[in-house]
Design a protein around this motif. Structure first.
Motif: not given
Length: 261
Positions: A90-101
Motif C-alpha cells: 500500500l502506498s504510504g504504508a511502512p515497508v519491512d526492508t528486511g523482507r528483501f535482500i
C-alpha cells in the motif's frame, strides 16, 4: 539448454532463496549453456509452486524496456515476470526492508486490463482497447542472485527480479494523459535522485503491453481482464535502505510513497 532435472533444481534453489533471504550464486555461471527458454521454464516452475501454495498471480511486470538497460544486458528485447498478491504493498504504508535482500526502486506507469488480451498477433489498437485505466506505481526489484551479478537469463529465472510493488490511487483513462511525455520525479528523503518520462519505455509504454501480450501468447498464456501490468521503469533503478522514504510523482497520474523501515 538445461536438462529438466537442472531446471527443477535451479527453481528449487531460487524458491528457497525467496523464503530464506539467502541469495544463491549466479545460475548462468554454473550453467554456461543456459538460455532464455531455460530461464522462463525455471520461472514457470516457481510460479506453479507459488500458485499451488495459494499465492494468487494478479498480473505481470515487464523489465529491460529502456535502451540503456538492454545495452547493459546485451539484449534487444524486454523480459517479463509475474506479480503475486503477496507482493502488493500500500502506498504510504511502512515497508519491512528486511523482507528483501538488496532492494532497488523503479517508478513505472502501470495499467489494469478491462478485457482479456491474447497474443500472438496483438496490435497496438487491440492493446489500447484492452486497457481499463492507468496508475502510477513503484516497483521494488530484488535479486535472489548474490550481489546482483546477473545476466538477462539469471533475471528471468528469478521472476525478472520482482520484489514487490505499490500503486497510486488515481485511476486515469489512457486517453486522458500522454503516456510518452508524462514525466516522473523520483525522490529519496525529499531529494531528487532520478527522473524520466514514459517515452523511455520502448518509445511508448503501449509498445511494452503489445510486446508482453504477444510474448505471453506465444508461450500459451492469455492476460485476463483485471490483470495489473507494470510497463517498465522510466529511469534507472535506485538502491534503497531502511530509514529512507521514497516518493515517485507522475505528472497527471499522481504519486506513490513508500517509507522503508
Amino acid at each position: 539448454m538445461l536438462e529438466d532435472t537442472q531446471r527443477s533444481a535451479l527453481a528449487s534453489a531460487l524458491a528457497e532463496a525467496h523464503r530464506t533471504g539467502t541469495p544463491i550464486p549466479q545460475p548462468s555461471a554454473a550453467h554456461p549453456g543456459m538460455d532464455l527458454d531455460d530461464a522462463y521454464a525455471v520461472q514457470r516452475l516457481q510460479i506453479e509452486e507459488w500458485v499451488g501454495s495459494g499465492y494468487a498471480v494478479v498480473g505481470y511486470k515487464i523489465g529491460l524496456t529502456s535502451r540503456a538497460m538492454q545495452d547493459q544486458f546485451g539484449v534487444r528485447e524486454p523480459d517479463f515476470g509475474v506479480l503475486t498478491r503477496s507482493g502488493l504493498l500500500l502506498s504510504g504504508a511502512p515497508v519491512d526492508t528486511g523482507r528483501f535482500i538488496a532492494p532497488k526502486i523503479e517508478p513505472e506507469i502501470s495499467v489494469v486490463l478491462g478485457q482479456d488480451l491474447a497474443g500472438p498477433g496483438v496490435t497496438a489498437l487491440q492493446a489500447l482497447a484492452a486497457i481499463d485505466h492507468a496508475l502510477a506505481s513503484l516497483e521494488i526489484i530484488d535479486s535472489r542472485v548474490a550481489d546482483w551479478r546477473i545476466t538477462v537469463v539469471d533475471s528471468v529465472a528469478d521472476n525478472a527480479s520482482f520484489g514487490a510493488a505499490a500503486f497510486g490511487t488515481r485511476r486515469i483513462r489512457w486517453d486522458d494523459f500522454d503516456p510518452v511525455l508524462t514525466g516522473c520525479v523520483l525522490e529519496v528523503d525529499g531529494r531528487t535522485v532520478a527522473s524520466g518520462a514514459g517515452g523511455a519505455v520502448l518509445g511508448n509504454p503501449l509498445n511494452a503491453l503489445v510486446w508482453l501480450a504477444n510474448e505471453l501468447g506465444a508461450r500459451g498464456t492469455v492476460m485476463r481482464a483485471g490483470s495489473v501490468v507494470m510497463l517498465g521503469s522510466v529511469c534507472a533503478a535506485v538502491p534503497v535502505a531502511a530509514g529512507q522514504v521514497v516518493r515517485a510523482e507522475f505528472a497527471g497520474l499522481g504519486a506513490v510513497t513508500l517509507p522503508f523501515e
